[in-house]
Design a protein around this motif. Sequence first.
Motif, PDB file in Angstrom:
ATOM      1  N   UNK A  78       0.830  -1.211   0.000  1.00 57.20           N
ATOM      2  CA  UNK A  78       0.000   0.000   0.000  1.00 57.20           C
ATOM      3  C   UNK A  78       0.863   1.259   0.000  1.00 57.20           C
ATOM      4  N   UNK A  79       1.980   1.239   0.728  1.00 57.62           N
ATOM      5  CA  UNK A  79       2.861   2.397   0.761  1.00 57.62           C
ATOM      6  C   UNK A  79       3.617   2.575  -0.549  1.00 57.62           C
ATOM      7  N   UNK A  80       4.030   1.480  -1.171  1.00 55.46           N
ATOM      8  CA  UNK A  80       4.696   1.558  -2.470  1.00 55.46           C
ATOM      9  C   UNK A  80       3.761   2.183  -3.505  1.00 55.46           C
ATOM     10  N   UNK A  81       2.508   1.734  -3.521  1.00 54.89           N
ATOM     11  CA  UNK A  81       1.530   2.264  -4.478  1.00 54.89           C
ATOM     12  C   UNK A  81       1.215   3.729  -4.208  1.00 54.89           C
ATOM     13  N   UNK A  82       1.096   4.100  -2.925  1.00 54.43           N
ATOM     14  CA  UNK A  82       0.789   5.484  -2.578  1.00 54.43           C
ATOM     15  C   UNK A  82       1.900   6.420  -3.027  1.00 54.43           C
ATOM     16  N   UNK A  83       3.149   6.043  -2.817  1.00 56.30           N
ATOM     17  CA  UNK A  83       4.266   6.886  -3.229  1.00 56.30           C
ATOM     18  C   UNK A  83       4.266   7.104  -4.741  1.00 56.30           C
ATOM     19  N   UNK A  84       4.007   6.057  -5.496  1.00 58.62           N
ATOM     20  CA  UNK A  84       3.984   6.192  -6.954  1.00 58.62           C
ATOM     21  C   UNK A  84       2.894   7.168  -7.387  1.00 58.62           C
ATOM     22  N   UNK A  85       1.725   7.093  -6.752  1.00 52.26           N
ATOM     23  CA  UNK A  85       0.625   8.005  -7.111  1.00 52.26           C
ATOM     24  C   UNK A  85       0.958   9.450  -6.785  1.00 52.26           C
ATOM     25  N   UNK A  86       1.691   9.674  -5.702  1.00 47.45           N
ATOM     26  CA  UNK A  86       1.988  11.028  -5.253  1.00 47.45           C
ATOM     27  C   UNK A  86       3.214  11.633  -5.930  1.00 47.45           C
ATOM     28  N   UNK A  87       3.888  10.860  -6.773  1.00 50.07           N
ATOM     29  CA  UNK A  87       5.063  11.388  -7.455  1.00 50.07           C
ATOM     30  C   UNK A  87       6.323  11.333  -6.622  1.00 50.07           C
ATOM     31  N   UNK A  88       6.322  10.517  -5.556  1.00 48.51           N
ATOM     32  CA  UNK A  88       7.514  10.371  -4.724  1.00 48.51           C
ATOM     33  C   UNK A  88       8.342   9.198  -5.229  1.00 48.51           C
ATOM     34  N   UNK A  89       9.637   9.331  -5.090  1.00 49.82           N
ATOM     35  CA  UNK A  89      10.553   8.287  -5.521  1.00 49.82           C
ATOM     36  C   UNK A  89      10.316   7.003  -4.727  1.00 49.82           C
ATOM     37  N   UNK A  90      10.342   5.866  -5.402  1.00 51.32           N
ATOM     38  CA  UNK A  90      10.306   4.587  -4.713  1.00 51.32           C
ATOM     39  C   UNK A  90      11.682   4.362  -4.091  1.00 51.32           C
ATOM     40  N   UNK A  91      11.769   4.280  -2.767  1.00 49.82           N
ATOM     41  CA  UNK A  91      13.080   4.302  -2.135  1.00 49.82           C
ATOM     42  C   UNK A  91      13.847   2.999  -2.294  1.00 49.82           C
ATOM     43  N   UNK A  92      15.150   3.124  -2.497  1.00 51.60           N
ATOM     44  CA  UNK A  92      16.029   1.968  -2.404  1.00 51.60           C
ATOM     45  C   UNK A  92      16.189   1.622  -0.936  1.00 51.60           C
TER      46      UNK A  92
END
Length: 330
Positions: free
Chosen positions: A288-302
Amino acid sequence: MHQRFSSSRRALLGWTAAAGAAAAWPLRARAQTFPTKALTMIVPYTAGGASDIAARMLDQEIGRQLGQTVIIDNVAGAGGALGVMKAVRAPADGHTLLYGSLSETLLVPLVNAKVGYSADALMPVAYTGGTPAVFVARPDFPADDLDAFIALARRNPGRFSYGSPGIGTFQHVIGEAFKARAGVFMVHIPYRGGAQILADVIGGQIDIGITSAVNAAGFVSKGRLKAIGVTSAGRLSALSGAQPFGESAPLKGLELATWAAVFAPAGTPAPVVQQLNGAVNAALMLPTNVQMRARLGAELPAVMTPAQTQAFVAAERAKYEPLVRAIKFE
């Protein structure tokens, strides 16, 4: 940006394969000496801003992993410095954390030597991702992209104002760097956090808000604001209409992004830092957090270990020190 996303996804797959079983078992089972009570995560800005949203995406899963409640404590003011001061004065036992960004952990003490702390007072625990800054304006603002705004501002020196979350924040630094590169003058208006900036842009109190992509995306999608620029090399899928710095001749080469990490007071024991790092990384990788970040334009963190996080923060400090020294702050 696309390269960062690709490498982050590969890191996610590798980490998931190696640690899936461990993540499913709360970390408390591995060590009974920590934590012994509820944890406090200080967010150095007002509720509702990007840092607050991001911290609240993580707090419940971190608590589940550690077997304790995580309480969010919003301590706004002085460009995030008040929250940092509260964090560095806390006992270095892992029970008080800071959801900190590039702004208040590195840039504020670089801009203001009298702030009362340095980056060395904090121990980086876990990297939580990054996002470029976005220049937003009212829908009827007479410029639709960065180049048009630069031309407009050059014709009207001192007419326009911009808001940032405070003196020395990333948004303030990038705003002053923008002015120097573009050869324009805007009046800087410092705020206590990102949420009020957007409200005042909508209300006409200021002309330009410099904020994170996470803060801006919802307002832009609803038509309440328009994004005229983004401090990235290429376009963002969440804000595809915003002209990137990489496509503007005066701004090319200034492409920068802010980031966030979880910090603890310096001196926190290494085993505790390691345990906190595992809990934060498990929370980051919830689907859910991975999907939310993608929607908000935030980088998917390494996914980073404590040592990798500390090396990343040190490299960022070395990168920004000469940039800050070169800027004449108004």
